[in-house]
Design a protein around this motif. Structure first.
Motif, short mmCIF file in Angstrom:
data_model
loop_
_atom_site.label_atom_id
_atom_site.label_comp_id
_atom_site.label_asym_id
_atom_site.label_seq_id
_atom_site.Cartn_x
_atom_site.Cartn_y
_atom_site.Cartn_z
N PHE A 121 -45.92 -36.71 -37.84
CA PHE A 121 -47.36 -36.67 -38.14
C PHE A 121 -48.06 -35.63 -37.27
O PHE A 121 -48.86 -34.82 -37.77
N LEU A 122 -47.79 -35.65 -35.97
CA LEU A 122 -48.45 -34.72 -35.04
C LEU A 122 -48.06 -33.28 -35.34
O LEU A 122 -48.89 -32.36 -35.21
N LYS A 123 -46.82 -33.08 -35.76
CA LYS A 123 -46.37 -31.73 -36.12
C LYS A 123 -47.10 -31.26 -37.38
O LYS A 123 -47.56 -30.11 -37.44
N ASP A 124 -47.21 -32.14 -38.38
CA ASP A 124 -47.90 -31.78 -39.63
C ASP A 124 -49.36 -31.45 -39.39
O ASP A 124 -49.96 -30.64 -40.12
N GLN A 125 -49.95 -32.09 -38.37
CA GLN A 125 -51.36 -31.83 -38.02
C GLN A 125 -51.52 -30.56 -37.18
O GLN A 125 -52.64 -30.18 -36.82
N GLY A 126 -50.40 -29.94 -36.83
CA GLY A 126 -50.44 -28.71 -36.03
C GLY A 126 -50.73 -28.94 -34.56
O GLY A 126 -51.16 -28.03 -33.86
N LEU A 127 -50.49 -30.17 -34.08
CA LEU A 127 -50.82 -30.50 -32.68
C LEU A 127 -49.65 -30.28 -31.73
O LEU A 127 -49.84 -30.13 -30.53
#
Length: 342
Positions: free
Chosen positions: A57-63
């Motif tokens: 999820f955090l990767k998909d959000q670019g974080l």
């Protein structure tokens, strides 16, 4: 903000739990990057399966970004984490703890970070990061910064980062420390802080504990006189607070002293002084370096200590009103507040 959080807590409690979990993940990645998923799961004490979905999820959000070396925060992740920190202080009740401790301990500035440093090393690093931020806020050109030894101070050194004003600063050990583990000595820590900050430093190669005869001989040495003069001219002092019995044993103190400390219910140690719960001095070691009476109003003093096991030590030491800032963790803060109600 607090009203909104309270409404969310009542109507959408799961959302706040998820936000707190993702905040902790981002926070841990920042402190340990680059880090692999297995090590991060172990550090956070959650399963790899749960962490995997959060990481995606955090990767998909670019974080966060993932490389062969491990996970690290993206620039957007760093910005998001910075913006979240104030919100999380309210969400986790840390701001309320800060206000309670400030009033109870009569310290103007109290900073509380989440977690328990007795259990997690990353909490010590968070206290270290908070200390570095406060140091930079107060720093002026050509300041001399004195630091003591210990594991918490070593964590502060790990979190030190360069700053234009720090380039003109000088780090010095607040006291002698030969005899302790090298990585926890004030000399080692002050040198490491200076290296990471791009500053200068001076060392003082003397033992921590001295006989009266040895003390008198050493302080007469020109080189020791010179470094002592620099140390006493320090504008900023960063120090830890230790458990009395633990510190006495770590220094290899005579059994008679250990028994004396137990008999008089000593709970805290700082600068070679041992204190009971009411702040009375039970014993004073003869050491070369800063003494309690040197912590005058002209010095900006930052005390850093955490862990539930240090609650009594912190509460006892701060009765001397020498610290301008106390940086601690959630576990110690809660224990101090609870003890005051008993």
């Amino acid at each position: 903000m607090r009203v909104l959080l309270e409404l969310q807590r009542k109507l959408l409690p799961d959302m706040l739990d998820v936000m707190a979990k993702r905040f902790r993940i981002l926070q841990s990645i920042r402190l340990m990057e680059p880090i692999g998923r297995r090590n991060l799961a172990s550090s956070l004490e959650i399963s790899e399966r749960v962490l995997r979905s959060e990481v995606e999820f955090l990767k998909d959000q670019g974080l966060i970004q993932i490389s062969p070396a491990g996970m690290s925060l993206s620039e957007e992740g760093k910005t998001t984490l910075f913006q979240l920190e104030d919100v999380m202080k309210d969400l986790l009740g840390l701001r309320t703890l800060e206000e309670q401790l400030s009033k109870q301990l009569q310290i103007e500035n109290v900073i509380v970070v989440a977690g328990d440093s007795d259990q997690y090393d990353w909490v010590k690093k968070e206290m270290g990061r908070a200390c570095v931020n406060r140091l930079k806020q107060h720093l002026t050109p050509k300041n001399v910064i004195a630091v003591t030894g210990g594991t918490t101070m070593a964590s502060i050194a790990e979190m030190m980062t360069p700053d234009p004003v720090l380039h003109e600063a000088m780090f010095v050990p607040a006291r002698g420390g030969l005899g302790e583990q090298v990585e926890n000595q004030a000399n080692t820590i002050s040198a490491e802080m200076a290296r990471r900050a791009g500053a200068s430093y001076r060392l003082m190669h003397v033992p921590d504990l001295l006989s009266e005869e040895t003390y008198a001989s050493l302080v007469a040495e020109p080189s020791i006189k010179e470094i002592l003069s620099i140390i006493r001219s320090s504008c900023i002092v960063i120090h830890g607070i230790g458990d009395a019995t633990t510190m006495a044993k770590r220094r290899g103190s005579p059994e008679a002293l250990v028994e004396k400390l137990k008999k008089h219910h000593a709970v805290a140690e700082a600068f070679g002084y041992y204190f009971d719960q009411t702040g009375n001095i039970i014993h004073r070691e003869r050491t070369i370096g800063l003494q309690l009476e040197d912590l005058t109003k002209s010095k900006y003093v930052i005390a850093v200590a955490g862990g539930a096991s240090k609650a009594d030590a912190i509460a006892a030491y701060v009765k001397h009103r020498t610290s301008h800032v106390l940086i601690t963790d959630e576990a110690a803060a809660k224990k101090i507040v609870e003890n005051s109600r008993e």
